[in-house]
Design a protein around this motif. Structure first.
Motif, mmCIF file in Angstrom:
data_model
loop_
_atom_site.group_PDB
_atom_site.id
_atom_site.type_symbol
_atom_site.label_atom_id
_atom_site.label_comp_id
_atom_site.label_asym_id
_atom_site.label_seq_id
_atom_site.Cartn_x
_atom_site.Cartn_y
_atom_site.Cartn_z
ATOM 1 N N ARG A 14 74.112 33.783 -64.260
ATOM 2 C CA ARG A 14 74.556 32.552 -64.685
ATOM 3 C C ARG A 14 74.197 31.030 -63.424
ATOM 4 N NH1 ARG A 14 80.593 33.530 -65.998
ATOM 5 N NH2 ARG A 14 80.801 35.127 -68.281
ATOM 6 N N LEU A 15 73.825 32.011 -62.456
ATOM 7 C CA LEU A 15 73.548 30.876 -61.259
ATOM 8 C C LEU A 15 72.182 30.548 -61.863
ATOM 9 C CD1 LEU A 15 74.514 32.109 -58.490
ATOM 10 C CD2 LEU A 15 74.650 30.114 -58.749
ATOM 11 N N THR A 16 70.947 31.409 -61.833
ATOM 12 C CA THR A 16 70.245 30.518 -62.311
ATOM 13 C C THR A 16 69.416 30.397 -63.439
ATOM 14 O OG1 THR A 16 69.305 32.994 -63.132
ATOM 15 C CG2 THR A 16 69.066 33.232 -60.503
ATOM 16 N N LYS A 17 70.366 30.088 -63.876
ATOM 17 C CA LYS A 17 69.801 29.226 -64.645
ATOM 18 C C LYS A 17 70.000 27.374 -65.429
ATOM 19 C CE LYS A 17 72.299 32.478 -68.777
ATOM 20 N NZ LYS A 17 73.735 32.448 -69.775
ATOM 21 N N VAL A 20 63.814 34.932 -58.581
ATOM 22 C CA VAL A 20 63.888 33.911 -59.556
ATOM 23 C C VAL A 20 62.560 32.572 -58.943
ATOM 24 C CG1 VAL A 20 64.670 31.593 -61.360
ATOM 25 C CG2 VAL A 20 65.614 34.229 -60.762
ATOM 26 N N ALA A 21 62.962 32.389 -57.706
ATOM 27 C CA ALA A 21 62.498 30.891 -57.007
ATOM 28 C C ALA A 21 60.895 31.570 -56.298
ATOM 29 C CB ALA A 21 63.686 30.064 -56.309
ATOM 30 N N LYS A 22 60.616 32.387 -56.905
ATOM 31 C CA LYS A 22 59.303 32.943 -55.468
ATOM 32 C C LYS A 22 59.254 33.084 -54.586
ATOM 33 C CE LYS A 22 57.796 34.190 -60.585
ATOM 34 N NZ LYS A 22 58.032 35.406 -60.675
ATOM 35 N N ILE A 23 60.397 33.168 -54.250
ATOM 36 C CA ILE A 23 60.192 33.509 -52.547
ATOM 37 C C ILE A 23 59.677 35.020 -51.873
ATOM 38 C CG2 ILE A 23 62.062 33.091 -50.715
ATOM 39 C CD1 ILE A 23 63.068 30.483 -52.325
ATOM 40 N N SER A 24 59.382 34.703 -51.082
ATOM 41 C CA SER A 24 58.851 36.070 -49.946
ATOM 42 C C SER A 24 59.844 36.891 -49.556
ATOM 43 C CB SER A 24 57.778 35.662 -49.123
ATOM 44 O OG SER A 24 58.878 35.132 -48.437
ATOM 45 N N PRO A 25 60.326 37.732 -50.150
ATOM 46 C CA PRO A 25 61.099 39.197 -49.789
ATOM 47 C C PRO A 25 61.400 38.736 -48.188
ATOM 48 C CG PRO A 25 59.085 40.336 -51.477
ATOM 49 C CD PRO A 25 58.488 38.826 -50.816
ATOM 50 N N GLU A 26 60.335 38.317 -47.107
ATOM 51 C CA GLU A 26 60.214 38.450 -45.827
ATOM 52 C C GLU A 26 61.334 37.050 -45.973
ATOM 53 O OE1 GLU A 26 56.937 38.562 -47.578
ATOM 54 O OE2 GLU A 26 56.537 40.816 -46.518
ATOM 55 N N ARG A 27 60.930 36.171 -45.994
ATOM 56 C CA ARG A 27 61.877 34.758 -45.828
ATOM 57 C C ARG A 27 63.012 35.622 -46.656
ATOM 58 N NH1 ARG A 27 61.426 29.307 -44.479
ATOM 59 N NH2 ARG A 27 62.548 27.863 -45.746
ATOM 60 N N ARG A 28 63.345 36.224 -47.173
ATOM 61 C CA ARG A 28 64.719 36.327 -47.669
ATOM 62 C C ARG A 28 65.645 36.818 -46.969
ATOM 63 N NH1 ARG A 28 62.906 39.298 -53.257
ATOM 64 N NH2 ARG A 28 61.560 37.804 -53.884
ATOM 65 N N ALA A 29 64.888 37.872 -46.210
ATOM 66 C CA ALA A 29 65.285 38.800 -45.047
ATOM 67 C C ALA A 29 65.772 38.143 -44.236
ATOM 68 C CB ALA A 29 64.650 39.749 -45.164
ATOM 69 N N TYR A 30 64.762 36.899 -44.292
ATOM 70 C CA TYR A 30 64.638 36.641 -42.222
ATOM 71 C C TYR A 30 66.238 35.371 -42.916
ATOM 72 C CZ TYR A 30 60.396 37.551 -40.674
ATOM 73 O OH TYR A 30 59.373 38.105 -40.602
ATOM 74 N N MET A 31 66.159 34.922 -43.798
ATOM 75 C CA MET A 31 66.972 33.575 -44.011
ATOM 76 C C MET A 31 68.508 34.292 -44.120
ATOM 77 S SD MET A 31 66.185 31.071 -45.327
ATOM 78 C CE MET A 31 67.825 30.274 -46.639
ATOM 79 N N LEU A 32 68.692 35.821 -44.214
ATOM 80 C CA LEU A 32 69.875 35.986 -44.532
ATOM 81 C C LEU A 32 70.260 36.760 -42.653
ATOM 82 C CD1 LEU A 32 70.017 38.891 -47.107
ATOM 83 C CD2 LEU A 32 70.946 36.605 -46.915
ATOM 84 N N VAL A 33 69.686 37.100 -42.495
ATOM 85 C CA VAL A 33 69.699 36.862 -40.274
ATOM 86 C C VAL A 33 70.178 35.749 -40.236
ATOM 87 C CG1 VAL A 33 69.075 38.339 -38.613
ATOM 88 C CG2 VAL A 33 68.234 39.659 -40.946
ATOM 89 N N VAL A 34 68.971 35.266 -40.376
ATOM 90 C CA VAL A 34 69.242 34.120 -39.514
ATOM 91 C C VAL A 34 70.961 33.171 -39.505
ATOM 92 C CG1 VAL A 34 68.938 31.464 -38.932
ATOM 93 C CG2 VAL A 34 67.217 33.644 -39.266
ATOM 94 N N ILE A 35 71.310 32.841 -40.787
ATOM 95 C CA ILE A 35 72.601 32.365 -41.887
ATOM 96 C C ILE A 35 73.484 33.233 -41.192
ATOM 97 C CG2 ILE A 35 73.875 31.683 -43.589
ATOM 98 C CD1 ILE A 35 71.608 31.550 -44.840
#
Length: 272
Positions: A118-121, A167-182
């Motif tokens: 639903r979000l990615t629509k 879905v937005a093709k963001i790299s897995p490394e950046r996703r992980a960094y985002m979660l930790v930093v936030i």
């Protein structure tokens, strides 16, 4: 008189409890940090640090064998460093087990897929900026609900962030960094419910009871004075809004040189 007594009391406490031999215990900490960086094996690094810490503590006389583990036959109780460590980690270990079970139920029920679909629509969420904003807002809300507990929040929201970022093709490394930093930003140290601020206040109040000269700060003072979290918040905002260091999955950005080479090979084969 109380004003003059405070420095005297602090000096007396310092002379009583300060022991430069405690600096030896910085060696295990350095060993763990270096091993984690070199090997990236957390369990092996921590185990090595514990063993080295025990050896150094016994060799320098900071503690004895009875301080490591001791069994009282009369009361049938176990005391010591190991017992304190297990008791201190038991609540977070149990909560992580229950949290992992709830995450597995959510995954098997398909609710994560439904919410992510639903979000990615929405086209905005399919863009890198939109996906990272949704990830940041969701992780921030989860972190607040979890009272600033980093690991449970990341485990709970990690699957959502992974699917949205993919879905937005963001790299897995950046996703992980985002979660930790936030999770380490201001959302984790809100003065209304943060376990870190409450834990700090509890420790300071205990010190204040033993040493009245120690002042007890307010929760708001700790919140405003935790500059690290403020800097981290500014950092991830720049990451998201300005796209600093944004990287994508390998399939999202094809190698132009490789594509050109393949075209040449195709042309040569067709000519043959």
């Amino acid at each position: 008189m109380p004003v003059k007594a405070a420095p005297t009391q602090s000096a007396a406490a310092l002379s009583k409890f300060a022991d430069p031999a405690g600096l030896w215990m910085l060696i295990p900490v350095l060993v763990v940090a270096i091993m984690c960086i070199k090997t990236r094996d957390v369990l092996a690094s921590l185990t090595t640090g514990i063993i080295i810490g025990l050896i150094i503590g016994l060799a320098t006389g900071l503690f004895g064998l009875q301080d490591i583990i001791s069994l009282n036959v009369k009361t049938a109780t176990i005391t010591g460093i190991f017992e304190d460590g297990i008791n201190s980690m038991l609540p977070i270990s149990l909560s992580t087990i229950f949290l992992s079970g709830s995450i597995a139920v959510m995954q098997q029920s398909g609710i994560i897929m439904i919410l992510c679909d639903r979000l990615t629509k929405h086209k905005f969420v399919q863009t890198p900026l939109g996906a990272e904003l949704v990830t940041a807002l969701g992780m921030g809300l989860v972190n607040i609900v979890q009272c600033g507990a980093l690991l449970p929040g990341i485990l709970l929201y990690g699957d959502f962030a992974d699917r949205i970022g993919h879905v937005a093709k963001i790299s897995p490394e950046r996703r992980a960094y985002m979660l930790v930093v936030i999770s380490m930003s201001l959302t984790g140290i809100l003065p209304i419910n943060s376990i870190f601020i409450m834990g700090i206040l509890g420790q300071i109040r205990s010190l204040h009871t033993a040493f009245p000269s120690v002042a007890v700060p307010s929760a708001n003072a700790i919140f405003s004075g935790t500059f690290y979290c403020w800097i981290i918040t500014a950092l991830w905002l720049c990451w998201v809004l300005l796209g600093w260091g944004r990287s994508f999955e390998a399939s999202a950005k094809p190698n132009r040189k490789l594509t050109a080479t393949r075209k040449k090979i195709t042309v040569l084969e067709s000519n043959d």
